[in-house]
Design a protein around this motif. Structure first.
Motif, PDB file in Angstrom:
ATOM      1  N   ASN A 208       0.513  -1.352  -0.043  1.00  0.00           N
ATOM      2  CA  ASN A 208      -0.011  -0.025   0.011  1.00  0.00           C
ATOM      3  C   ASN A 208       0.918   1.398  -0.562  1.00  0.00           C
ATOM      4  O   ASN A 208       2.159   1.136   0.159  1.00  0.00           O
ATOM      5  CB  ASN A 208      -0.925   0.152   1.387  1.00  0.00           C
ATOM      6  N   ALA A 209       0.617   2.539  -0.350  1.00  0.00           N
ATOM      7  CA  ALA A 209       1.350   3.665  -0.666  1.00  0.00           C
ATOM      8  C   ALA A 209       1.946   4.211   0.441  1.00  0.00           C
ATOM      9  O   ALA A 209       2.746   4.529   0.867  1.00  0.00           O
ATOM     10  CB  ALA A 209       0.351   4.409  -1.608  1.00  0.00           C
ATOM     11  N   GLU A 210       1.098   3.525   1.954  1.00  0.00           N
ATOM     12  CA  GLU A 210       1.637   4.386   3.107  1.00  0.00           C
ATOM     13  C   GLU A 210       2.712   3.242   3.152  1.00  0.00           C
ATOM     14  O   GLU A 210       3.357   3.366   4.573  1.00  0.00           O
ATOM     15  CB  GLU A 210       0.638   4.628   3.868  1.00  0.00           C
TER      16      GLU A 210
ATOM     17  N   THR B   8      11.585  -1.410  -2.126  1.00  0.00           N
ATOM     18  CA  THR B   8      11.067   0.410  -1.780  1.00  0.00           C
ATOM     19  C   THR B   8      11.292   0.942  -2.875  1.00  0.00           C
ATOM     20  O   THR B   8      10.074   1.956  -3.061  1.00  0.00           O
ATOM     21  CB  THR B   8      12.120   0.905  -0.397  1.00  0.00           C
ATOM     22  N   ALA B   9      11.995   0.578  -3.480  1.00  0.00           N
ATOM     23  CA  ALA B   9      11.933   1.122  -4.829  1.00  0.00           C
ATOM     24  C   ALA B   9      11.075   0.614  -5.924  1.00  0.00           C
ATOM     25  O   ALA B   9      10.190   1.638  -6.867  1.00  0.00           O
ATOM     26  CB  ALA B   9      13.064   1.058  -5.479  1.00  0.00           C
TER      27      ALA B   9
ATOM     28  N   ILE C 126       7.651  -0.354  14.985  1.00  0.00           N
ATOM     29  CA  ILE C 126       8.135  -1.047  16.494  1.00  0.00           C
ATOM     30  C   ILE C 126       8.063   0.860  16.826  1.00  0.00           C
ATOM     31  O   ILE C 126       8.942   1.158  16.198  1.00  0.00           O
ATOM     32  CB  ILE C 126       8.467  -1.805  17.027  1.00  0.00           C
ATOM     33  N   LYS C 127       7.326   1.590  17.328  1.00  0.00           N
ATOM     34  CA  LYS C 127       7.636   2.820  18.394  1.00  0.00           C
ATOM     35  C   LYS C 127       7.453   2.464  19.826  1.00  0.00           C
ATOM     36  O   LYS C 127       6.432   2.032  19.931  1.00  0.00           O
ATOM     37  CB  LYS C 127       7.006   3.607  17.439  1.00  0.00           C
ATOM     38  N   VAL C 128       7.909   3.345  20.003  1.00  0.00           N
ATOM     39  CA  VAL C 128       8.139   2.915  21.582  1.00  0.00           C
ATOM     40  C   VAL C 128       8.107   4.488  22.445  1.00  0.00           C
ATOM     41  O   VAL C 128       8.353   5.656  21.669  1.00  0.00           O
ATOM     42  CB  VAL C 128       9.313   2.008  22.673  1.00  0.00           C
ATOM     43  N   PRO C 129       7.625   4.723  23.852  1.00  0.00           N
ATOM     44  CA  PRO C 129       7.828   6.300  24.140  1.00  0.00           C
ATOM     45  C   PRO C 129       9.084   6.710  24.424  1.00  0.00           C
ATOM     46  O   PRO C 129       9.007   7.763  24.455  1.00  0.00           O
ATOM     47  CB  PRO C 129       7.496   6.108  26.042  1.00  0.00           C
ATOM     48  N   SER C 130      10.229   5.776  24.282  1.00  0.00           N
ATOM     49  CA  SER C 130      11.882   6.420  24.271  1.00  0.00           C
ATOM     50  C   SER C 130      12.079   7.185  23.230  1.00  0.00           C
ATOM     51  O   SER C 130      12.974   7.987  23.265  1.00  0.00           O
ATOM     52  CB  SER C 130      12.538   5.529  25.140  1.00  0.00           C
ATOM     53  N   GLY C 131      11.087   7.080  22.402  1.00  0.00           N
ATOM     54  CA  GLY C 131      11.069   7.813  21.149  1.00  0.00           C
ATOM     55  C   GLY C 131      12.114   6.780  20.135  1.00  0.00           C
ATOM     56  O   GLY C 131      12.380   6.918  18.688  1.00  0.00           O
ATOM     57  N   ASP C 132      12.260   5.509  20.478  1.00  0.00           N
ATOM     58  CA  ASP C 132      12.692   4.500  19.665  1.00  0.00           C
ATOM     59  C   ASP C 132      12.496   4.298  18.579  1.00  0.00           C
ATOM     60  O   ASP C 132      10.563   3.993  18.952  1.00  0.00           O
ATOM     61  CB  ASP C 132      13.822   3.487  20.291  1.00  0.00           C
ATOM     62  N   VAL C 133      12.359   4.000  17.455  1.00  0.00           N
ATOM     63  CA  VAL C 133      11.346   3.785  16.019  1.00  0.00           C
ATOM     64  C   VAL C 133      12.071   2.397  15.489  1.00  0.00           C
ATOM     65  O   VAL C 133      13.248   3.107  14.940  1.00  0.00           O
ATOM     66  CB  VAL C 133      10.695   4.681  16.084  1.00  0.00           C
ATOM     67  N   ILE C 134      11.825   1.618  14.597  1.00  0.00           N
ATOM     68  CA  ILE C 134      12.028   1.020  13.724  1.00  0.00           C
ATOM     69  C   ILE C 134      11.478   0.734  12.715  1.00  0.00           C
ATOM     70  O   ILE C 134       9.862   0.765  12.988  1.00  0.00           O
ATOM     71  CB  ILE C 134      12.142  -0.253  14.314  1.00  0.00           C
ATOM     72  N   MET C 135      11.363   1.336  11.743  1.00  0.00           N
ATOM     73  CA  MET C 135      10.151   2.493  10.784  1.00  0.00           C
ATOM     74  C   MET C 135      10.022   1.047  10.029  1.00  0.00           C
ATOM     75  O   MET C 135      10.675   0.068   9.424  1.00  0.00           O
ATOM     76  CB  MET C 135      10.769   2.933   9.689  1.00  0.00           C
ATOM     77  N   SER C 136       8.999   0.843   8.952  1.00  0.00           N
ATOM     78  CA  SER C 136       8.376  -0.190   7.812  1.00  0.00           C
ATOM     79  C   SER C 136       9.619  -0.401   6.757  1.00  0.00           C
ATOM     80  O   SER C 136       9.743  -1.291   6.087  1.00  0.00           O
ATOM     81  CB  SER C 136       7.030   0.218   7.582  1.00  0.00           C
ATOM     82  N   TRP C 137       9.977   0.663   6.578  1.00  0.00           N
ATOM     83  CA  TRP C 137      10.778   0.652   5.747  1.00  0.00           C
ATOM     84  C   TRP C 137      12.134  -0.245   5.882  1.00  0.00           C
ATOM     85  O   TRP C 137      12.996  -0.557   4.676  1.00  0.00           O
ATOM     86  CB  TRP C 137      11.193   1.935   4.935  1.00  0.00           C
ATOM     87  N   GLU C 138      12.433  -0.222   6.725  1.00  0.00           N
ATOM     88  CA  GLU C 138      13.404  -1.280   7.203  1.00  0.00           C
ATOM     89  C   GLU C 138      13.500  -2.210   7.187  1.00  0.00           C
ATOM     90  O   GLU C 138      14.304  -3.091   7.449  1.00  0.00           O
ATOM     91  CB  GLU C 138      13.904  -0.681   8.360  1.00  0.00           C
TER      92      GLU C 138
ATOM     93  N   LYS D  80       7.685   3.486  -7.057  1.00  0.00           N
ATOM     94  CA  LYS D  80       7.980   2.888  -8.574  1.00  0.00           C
ATOM     95  C   LYS D  80       6.588   3.187  -8.810  1.00  0.00           C
ATOM     96  O   LYS D  80       4.955   3.837  -9.379  1.00  0.00           O
ATOM     97  CB  LYS D  80       8.471   2.082  -9.596  1.00  0.00           C
ATOM     98  N   TYR D  81       5.480   2.188  -7.913  1.00  0.00           N
ATOM     99  CA  TYR D  81       4.253   1.422  -8.549  1.00  0.00           C
ATOM    100  C   TYR D  81       2.894   1.896  -7.661  1.00  0.00           C
ATOM    101  O   TYR D  81       2.503   2.608  -8.418  1.00  0.00           O
ATOM    102  CB  TYR D  81       3.976   0.056  -7.620  1.00  0.00           C
ATOM    103  N   PHE D  82       3.379   3.401  -6.588  1.00  0.00           N
ATOM    104  CA  PHE D  82       2.895   3.732  -5.923  1.00  0.00           C
ATOM    105  C   PHE D  82       2.504   5.451  -6.106  1.00  0.00           C
ATOM    106  O   PHE D  82       1.635   6.551  -6.395  1.00  0.00           O
ATOM    107  CB  PHE D  82       2.314   3.778  -4.689  1.00  0.00           C
ATOM    108  N   GLY D  83       3.810   5.667  -6.853  1.00  0.00           N
ATOM    109  CA  GLY D  83       3.689   6.435  -7.127  1.00  0.00           C
ATOM    110  C   GLY D  83       4.308   7.972  -5.602  1.00  0.00           C
ATOM    111  O   GLY D  83       3.737   9.303  -6.151  1.00  0.00           O
ATOM    112  N   VAL D  84       4.733   7.417  -4.751  1.00  0.00           N
ATOM    113  CA  VAL D  84       4.707   7.897  -3.843  1.00  0.00           C
ATOM    114  C   VAL D  84       5.950   8.473  -3.433  1.00  0.00           C
ATOM    115  O   VAL D  84       6.978   7.680  -4.071  1.00  0.00           O
ATOM    116  CB  VAL D  84       4.098   7.391  -2.536  1.00  0.00           C
ATOM    117  N   LYS D  85       6.501   9.029  -1.973  1.00  0.00           N
ATOM    118  CA  LYS D  85       7.958   9.547  -2.197  1.00  0.00           C
ATOM    119  C   LYS D  85       8.734   8.437  -0.560  1.00  0.00           C
ATOM    120  O   LYS D  85       7.539   8.594   0.636  1.00  0.00           O
ATOM    121  CB  LYS D  85       8.180  11.099  -1.075  1.00  0.00           C
ATOM    122  N   ALA D  86       9.369   8.045  -1.119  1.00  0.00           N
ATOM    123  CA  ALA D  86       9.583   6.971  -0.060  1.00  0.00           C
ATOM    124  C   ALA D  86      10.469   8.089   1.466  1.00  0.00           C
ATOM    125  O   ALA D  86      11.464   9.189   1.177  1.00  0.00           O
ATOM    126  CB  ALA D  86      10.969   5.817   0.192  1.00  0.00           C
ATOM    127  N   PRO D  87      10.256   8.314   2.897  1.00  0.00           N
ATOM    128  CA  PRO D  87      11.049   8.519   3.820  1.00  0.00           C
ATOM    129  C   PRO D  87      12.959   8.951   3.040  1.00  0.00           C
ATOM    130  O   PRO D  87      13.062   7.551   2.978  1.00  0.00           O
ATOM    131  CB  PRO D  87      10.864   8.053   4.995  1.00  0.00           C
TER     132      PRO D  87
END
Lengths: 295, 651
Positions: free
Chosen positions: B411-413, B617-618, B420-432, B622-629
């Motif tokens: 999906n485009a997003e 991610t490429a 995963i995101k925790v209150p401390s601010g640490d995050v693993i993004m889905s592009w990873e 290309k497919y969704f015409g979106v920008k990646a982080p």
């Protein structure tokens, strides 16, 4: 005396007596019925079941205190459930409805399992579903490889020269022609999927169209070009009835179950009148919607 | 415990016997009681043409089988919560190459079928999700259960999933709602799993293993293992999976091994375990000091781990676990799809000191250290990759990637959401999330028995998705010309041992050499190079490693520091395309260890690199015409890791 019976007061009293007597009779029965309805039974069997559930989860039987707690809990649950039903809390509840439907569904499913198929019926089924049961086509071939990385633009010409010279009896593994191929040279009674895993799907499709008997090609793969010698081709074939009998029986049961479900729903649709708002009608097909998907 | 018979290919003996007989006759020309045969007779008797197939009569595998040993379906509670609706049956159909409808409603099909699949759903809470969805009375009677049921039915499935996973990690899921072994719900889910494997298993064409995942995850530290049965329903249905929750289960691998031994004793069956995601274990996957006791790993631990855990899942969607750049600063390819922010739920940050006990290469090295001390190497594992997908869809191809969970199906997003995101601010993004990997197994046949046996003898390799063909043999008798023969595999098996094997007792003055060959994926990208990774236990008792480039494409020359120039890059990120105009289709060489010391323990494994290709991610952009982080990588260099060959000095 006649006059006595004509007295309105007497009429009133008599009527009252009759009403009272009838009420007494009726009321007696209602009392008995409601007593029965309001009875909550806890049998030894149920307690046994509670014990077993406990033992399975905790790995030991409950002690007396724990058992008393469980029985009390069960009783409370039963009382609450009864009261909830009386207040009709079970109506319009998705979960209760779904659970009831599921129980009914299991019953229908179970009854369908009972029947046994006849041999003729099974053979017919095998025939009508031959694609599902057949052994895929197999091919025996050998190939000589021309490495495009090594030969570049000459690859095709080199392959065509070799095609003229390759002895008919040679196999790819012992040929002096062409290049080394790191995977296999000789394929014995191999299905298309296995050929595809070595050369790619396109090559695999094409080799099954190559006539057997002499060197042909070149055929292209992701690696380069291949001269191929097909020595044997076996078309897809239906296996022996006895070897697939169990699978055919499984299919037969699936079909029986589906059919019996369809029959059951047809019956239900006759038993109940389905009334729909005008806007809903377009959303619901006839019985088709109730049919199971063909697996 | 029963002694375990490891099947060995006895080709060397076969060759020795078959050549020795005619030689004896030729040498003295007589046989007891018979007149000497003439040459022609001997030829007729022995020199008859070998069978048409050079592989006939030689019981070694001709092609690698590709599969996934680690796939979740809706039967895993977290997968279900994330929106997976596919069942084990669906998962097997998809792996066999059928087009199906994914949980997100999209049609999906593999480019090529897989050869085998293990549906490995979490044993804790087996079948929990179907119960939660259905609003099972037990679930609804519990405040936590009711809350999650309502969340899932009001479109808050992903949030519910996160809560479920976090609570599971902390052990705070209400005992009343977690299906446990012995209950009807649990038994039914296990039966259903077995049934799906039995129905899909098609010996010779497709192997469907019975299996499950034992998800030891105390405090969010990943010690997960997948359990794979060699057996069919008649044995596997005699038991129910081992869980981690007390009192029936345990989060300690030692208890899992006991369960495995008990299974084998009870049923006469065979079972193996494959650990994964040491990168999320925060220093616990390959310990020197056991986290459960605080005591050094002892002989009992070593013996059992070596016995039950013959393979390690070195690459998968939650990061690549072969090597880490901090541990291997001289390895320019060590930083590949690295996940090193913390443990599985990011409840504890990563410390550098933990890394040594998390990555496959470091584990292999410390294994040598422990073997020296204990007599057994607990970390003598081969390598495989698998997906750990929670969608019922085993997808590891960059251009056909259906994500880690059903919420991550295309999906485009999907790239821009936190995984995963925790209150401390640490995050693993889905592009990873990594589009990886598959298990390649050199099995003699596509059956449960043959594949399982190959796993047991570690004749496997990991790929991060592509189906490249990799051979790796070690021995003391190879010659230069062996890399030039028409069938190197025959030489490899007859003169050496394959990946996963052992070398010992180096003949005087001889160094081991390695015959290594790779062929690109028939429909994939060209190859950049083959490297051999050597690890050893130095004279001073410290573990060492070195990566050698042994063969590469084109005419590249290493520079003065020995560094080989990069292969180049043809990726057009915007179009998500690449060309095979660089690199090469096949690579082969014979490499002799130039730094060999026969008195030191060592291991060697091969790493095969593809040329750069577009990352998943490429394809999304290309497919969704979106920008990646902006920090999202758009190219990748897919690769394969073979199981090691170990060298052990003679007594």
């Amino acid at each position: 005396m006649n006059n006595f019976f004509k007295e309105p007061l007497v009429h009133f009293l008599l009527a009252g007596a009759v009403v009272f007597a009838v009420y007494g009779l009726v009321n007696d029965r209602t009392n008995a019925e409601s007593k029965e309805e309001r009875m909550v039974r806890i049998s030894a069997g149920q307690v046994e079941w509670l014990k077993q559930t406990w033992a399975r989860q905790k790995g030991r039987p409950p002690n007396t205190e724990e058992l008393q707690g469980m029985v009390a809990g069960y009783l409370k649950e039963e009382l609450l459930a009864r009261e909830a039903r009386e207040l009709k809390l079970d109506e319009d509840d998705t979960i209760v409805r779904r659970r009831l439907a599921q129980k009914m569904d299991f019953m229908v499913q179970d009854t369908a399992q009972l029947a046994e198929p006849g041999e003729d019926e099974l053979r017919q089924l095998l025939e009508s579903h031959s694609v599902r049961f057949q052994t895929p086509a197999r091919i025996t071939f050998t190939h000589v490889f021309f490495n495009r990385d090594a030969r570049g633009e000459k690859t095709r010409a080199d392959a065509l020269v070799a095609l003229e010279q390759l002895p008919k009896t040679q196999t790819g593994s012992e040929s002096e022609f062409g290049d080394r191929f790191l995977s296999q040279y000789d394929f014995h009674e191999t299905e298309e999927q296995a050929v595809a895993s070595v050369f790619g799907p396109e090559f695999a499709r094409r080799i099954f169209t190559v006539p057997p008997g002499n060197w042909q090609g070149p055929l292209e793969s992701g690696f380069g070009l291949h001269l191929v010698l097909v020595t044997k081709k076996e078309p897809a074939r239906l296996p022996d009835f006895t070897t697939v009998r169990d699978d055919v029986v499984a299919l037969w049961r699936q079909q029986q179950e589906r059919e019996s479900r369809e029959r059951y729903f047809s019956g239900l649709l006759e038993k109940y009148e389905v009334v729909m708002d005008e806007s809903v009608k377009s959303l619901i097909g006839p019985i088709a919607l109730l049919k199971e998907k063909d697996q | 415990m029963k002694p375990r018979v490891t099947r060995r290919i006895i080709l060397t003996a076969f060759i020795a016997v078959s050549t020795a007989i005619p030689l004896t006759v030729a040498a003295d020309g007589t046989l007891p009681g018979l007149h000497p045969p003439d040459e022609q007779t001997v030829e007729k008797a022995f020199a008859s043409k070998r069978p048409y197939s050079p592989y006939a009569g030689r019981n070694f595998p001709a092609r690698p089988l590709f599969g996934d040993t680690h796939l979740h379906t809706s039967f895993s509670m977290d997968a279900g919560a994330f929106g997976a609706r596919l069942t084990p049956q669906d998962a097997y159909r998809f792996a066999r190459g059928e087009e199906i409808t994914a949980s997100s409603g999209q049609r999906v099909k593999l480019a090529r079928p897989l050869d085998f699949l293990v549906v490995a759903d979490h044993s804790d809470g087996f079948g929990f999700f179907p119960m939660l969805l259905d609003g099972n009375p037990k679930i609804m009677a519990d405040p936590q259960g009711r809350r999650w049921n309502e969340m899932v039915h009001s479109g808050k499935g992903p949030q519910a999933a996160v809560e479920i996973i976090v609570n599971f990690g902390k052990g705070t899921i209400s005992k009343a709602i977690l299906p446990v072994p012995g209950t009807t719900a649990y038994r039914d889910a296990w039966k259903e799993t077995i049934k799906a494997a039995e129905e899909a298993n098609d010996p010779g064409r497709f192997t469907a293993f019975i299996g499950y995942e034992w998800t030891s995850n105390t405090a969010g530290n990943n010690l997960h293992r997948n359990i794979i049965f060699r057996d069919d329903a008649s044995k596997a249905s005699q038991i129910e999976p081992f869980t981690t929750q007390q009192p029936l289960g345990s989060d300690n691998p030692r208890d899992l091994w006991k369960w495995m031994a008990a299974y084998e004793d009870k049923t006469g069956g065979q079972v193996l375990a494959i650990a994964h995601n040491g990168n999320l274990s925060n220093g616990r996957m390959f310990p020197l000091i056991e986290s459960f006791t605080g005591k050094p790993v002892d002989e009992e631990y070593a013996v059992n781990r070596e016995r039950w855990e013959r393979l390690y899942e070195a690459t998968q969607m939650k990061g690549d676990g072969e090597a880490h750049p901090f541990l291997s600063p001289n390895d320019e390819f060590a930083d590949y799809e690295t996940w090193d922010k913390g443990n599985l739920d990011l409840s504890e940050k990563k410390q550098q000191a933990m890394l040594e006990f998390e990555y496959a290469r470091a584990g292999l090295k410390n294994g040598l250290l422990l073997e020296e001390k204990l007599g057994t190497n607990p970390y003598k594992f081969g390598m495989i990759g698998s997906t750990d997908s929670h969608t019922g869809l085993s997808t590891a191809d960059e251009d056909n990637f259906f994500g880690k969970t059903s919420a991550h199906e295309p999906n485009a997003e999907r790239m821009s959401h936190p995984f995963i995101k925790v209150p401390s601010g640490d995050v693993i993004m889905s592009w990873e999330i990594t589009a990886s990997g598959y298990a390649a197994v050199w099995a003699t046949d596509n059956t449960r028995e043959a594949i399982w046996d190959a796993m047991e003898r570690r004749e496997t390799y990991a790929t991060t998705g592509p189906r490249m063909f990799v051979r790796f043999f070690g021995g003391f008798d190879f010659e230069e010309k062996d890399a030039q023969t028409r069938s190197p595999a025959i030489v490899g098996y007859t003169k050496g041992v394959p990946m996963g094997g052992d070398l010992t007792d180096a003949p005087n003055g001889k160094s081991p050499s390695f015959l290594v060959a790779a062929l690109k994926d028939p429909i994939g990208a060209n190859l950049d190079r083959i490297q051999i990774v050597k690890g050893w236990l130095g004279k001073d008792g410290t573990v060492q490693e070195k990566v050698y480039d042994v063969v590469w494409s084109g005419n590249r020359q290493p520079n003065a520091q020995g560094k080989l120039p990069a292969v180049g890059n043809t990726v057009n990120v915007q179009e998500a395309t690449w060309t095979n105009t660089i690199g090469t289709g096949e690579l082969i060489t014979l490499w002799k260890d130039p730094d060999f010391d026969p008195s030191l323990r060592a291991f060697y494994y091969a790493r095969v690199l593809e040329i750069p290709t577009p990352r998943w991610t490429a394809y999304d952009v290309k497919y969704f015409g979106v920008k990646a982080p902006k920090e999202t990588p758009m190219t990748t260099q897919d690769r394969a890791y073979t199981s090691p060959i170990w060298y052990t000095p003679g007594k």
